[in-house]
Design an enzyme around this catalytic site. Structure first.
Site, PDB file in Angstrom:
ATOM      1  N   ARG A  92      70.574  51.142  32.954  1.00 24.57           N
ATOM      2  CA  ARG A  92      69.786  50.144  32.220  1.00 24.57           C
ATOM      3  C   ARG A  92      68.452  50.730  31.780  1.00 24.57           C
ATOM      4  O   ARG A  92      67.858  51.543  32.493  1.00 24.57           O
ATOM      5  CB  ARG A  92      69.515  48.915  33.097  1.00 24.57           C
ATOM      6  CG  ARG A  92      70.762  48.135  33.350  1.00 24.57           C
ATOM      7  CD  ARG A  92      70.583  47.039  34.368  1.00 24.57           C
ATOM      8  NE  ARG A  92      71.900  46.547  34.700  1.00 24.57           N
ATOM      9  CZ  ARG A  92      72.546  45.610  34.015  1.00 24.57           C
ATOM     10  NH1 ARG A  92      71.948  45.001  33.006  1.00 24.57           N
ATOM     11  NH2 ARG A  92      73.765  45.241  34.352  1.00 24.57           N
ATOM     12  N   LEU A  94      64.539  50.493  31.254  1.00 21.39           N
ATOM     13  CA  LEU A  94      63.489  49.775  31.996  1.00 21.39           C
ATOM     14  C   LEU A  94      62.454  49.196  31.036  1.00 21.39           C
ATOM     15  O   LEU A  94      62.004  49.896  30.120  1.00 21.39           O
ATOM     16  CB  LEU A  94      62.790  50.737  32.956  1.00 21.39           C
ATOM     17  CG  LEU A  94      63.679  51.399  34.009  1.00 21.39           C
ATOM     18  CD1 LEU A  94      62.865  52.396  34.831  1.00 21.39           C
ATOM     19  CD2 LEU A  94      64.317  50.356  34.916  1.00 21.39           C
ATOM     20  N   ASN A 107      64.124  60.428  35.901  1.00 20.63           N
ATOM     21  CA  ASN A 107      65.531  60.234  35.534  1.00 20.63           C
ATOM     22  C   ASN A 107      66.186  61.598  35.395  1.00 20.63           C
ATOM     23  O   ASN A 107      65.533  62.580  35.041  1.00 20.63           O
ATOM     24  CB  ASN A 107      65.603  59.483  34.196  1.00 20.63           C
ATOM     25  CG  ASN A 107      67.026  59.241  33.745  1.00 20.63           C
ATOM     26  OD1 ASN A 107      67.898  58.824  34.534  1.00 20.63           O
ATOM     27  ND2 ASN A 107      67.309  59.496  32.474  1.00 20.63           N
ATOM     28  N   HIS A 109      69.384  63.549  33.386  1.00 14.42           N
ATOM     29  CA  HIS A 109      70.232  63.325  32.209  1.00 14.42           C
ATOM     30  C   HIS A 109      71.052  64.590  31.929  1.00 14.42           C
ATOM     31  O   HIS A 109      70.510  65.708  31.980  1.00 14.42           O
ATOM     32  CB  HIS A 109      69.351  62.986  31.001  1.00 14.42           C
ATOM     33  CG  HIS A 109      70.138  62.682  29.771  1.00 14.42           C
ATOM     34  ND1 HIS A 109      70.776  61.473  29.577  1.00 14.42           N
ATOM     35  CD2 HIS A 109      70.434  63.440  28.688  1.00 14.42           C
ATOM     36  CE1 HIS A 109      71.412  61.498  28.420  1.00 14.42           C
ATOM     37  NE2 HIS A 109      71.224  62.673  27.865  1.00 14.42           N
ATOM     38  N   ASP A 141      59.676  56.943  30.463  1.00 12.56           N
ATOM     39  CA  ASP A 141      58.773  56.089  29.694  1.00 12.56           C
ATOM     40  C   ASP A 141      59.617  54.985  29.063  1.00 12.56           C
ATOM     41  O   ASP A 141      60.789  54.829  29.415  1.00 12.56           O
ATOM     42  CB  ASP A 141      57.959  56.906  28.675  1.00 12.56           C
ATOM     43  CG  ASP A 141      58.820  57.505  27.583  1.00 12.56           C
ATOM     44  OD1 ASP A 141      60.020  57.167  27.508  1.00 12.56           O
ATOM     45  OD2 ASP A 141      58.291  58.319  26.796  1.00 12.56           O
ATOM     46  N   GLY A 143      61.058  54.629  26.295  1.00 13.43           N
ATOM     47  CA  GLY A 143      62.155  55.000  25.409  1.00 13.43           C
ATOM     48  C   GLY A 143      63.422  55.348  26.185  1.00 13.43           C
ATOM     49  O   GLY A 143      63.432  55.395  27.410  1.00 13.43           O
TER      50      GLY A 143
END
Ligand code: GRF
Length: 214
Positions: A92, A94, A107, A109, A141, A143
């Protein structure tokens, strides 16, 4: 037990979470104080329970908006007072209010951002014909996969790769990178100055191991 506290948000399998349990929490480098999932059936929750880490399933209510849902997530997180929040396969986006109210959020990725953000990054890399891809650990952030990069590692795409085989190899890379970054946070070696991330050197002048992946 380390004083540095971190929490993990995860939606699925939880292999990155497992690496953090094994290499950071169990080794006493930092304490994993909570695993929260928006998905009651996430294997990540089972992995946390098996490691005796508090595990909370918090699915969104029917038609609940992103902001309201994350206000509830924020309350659960605030109660355990984490110094760092790790998104390890959390599916999700944020809301900005949530990010502003929380300690640093990172995060992981499966691509070399800014290439191939969003879903199905290994498939995106294959479809594009990329010869090299990799993984990124970055600050979160508002995005989608746009925050400042902390650590990246590259991996060749093999001619026989499928999206699954590529993703499996990328996950091994992700596990190591994420562990290094969380350890660096726990040891107080990460300084965030706006979009700039500084990683301190050891007192004897050696580069901290996290720098090896930059
Ligand atoms: C990882 O590839 C991560 O980068 C992406 O979702 C996947 C989660 O894998 N955001 P796991 O749940 O940690 O096994």
């Amino acid at each position: 037990m380390s004083k540095f506290r971190f929490a993990v948000l995860a939606s699925g399998e939880g292999s990155n979470l497992q690496a953090l349990i094994d290499e950071v929490h169990r080794r006493g480098v930092a304490s994993l104080v909570l695993v929260l999932s928006d998905n009651e059936g996430a294997m990540a929750l089972e992995r946390a329970r098996l490691a005796s880490v508090p595990a909370v399933a918090l699915p969104p209510l029917p038609r609940e908006g992103r902001k309201s849902y994350h206000q509830r997530v924020g309350k659960v997180l605030a109660a355990v007072e984490p110094d760092l929040i790790v998104l390890a396969g959390y599916m999700r986006l944020l809301p900005p209010e949530f990010i502003a109210a929380m300690p640093p959020i990172i995060n992981v990725h499966p691509s070399l951002l800014p290439a191939f953000p969003g879903l199905h990054a290994p498939l995106q890399a294959l479809d594009y014909g990329a010869k090299i891809t990799g993984c990124t650990v970055h600050l979160v952030d508002k995005g989608m996969d746009t925050g400042p990069v902390i650590c990246q590692e590259a991996l060749p795409v093999l001619p026989a790769d499928t999206a699954d085989s590529l993703h499996q190899r990328l996950k091994s890379l992700e596990h190591a990178a994420l562990v290094r970054v969380v350890k660096a946070f726990a040891l107080g070696k990460v300084k965030i100055i706006g979009r700039k991330i500084e990683l301190e050197e050891d007192t004897d002048g050696n580069q901290d191991s996290v720098n090896q992946c930059i």
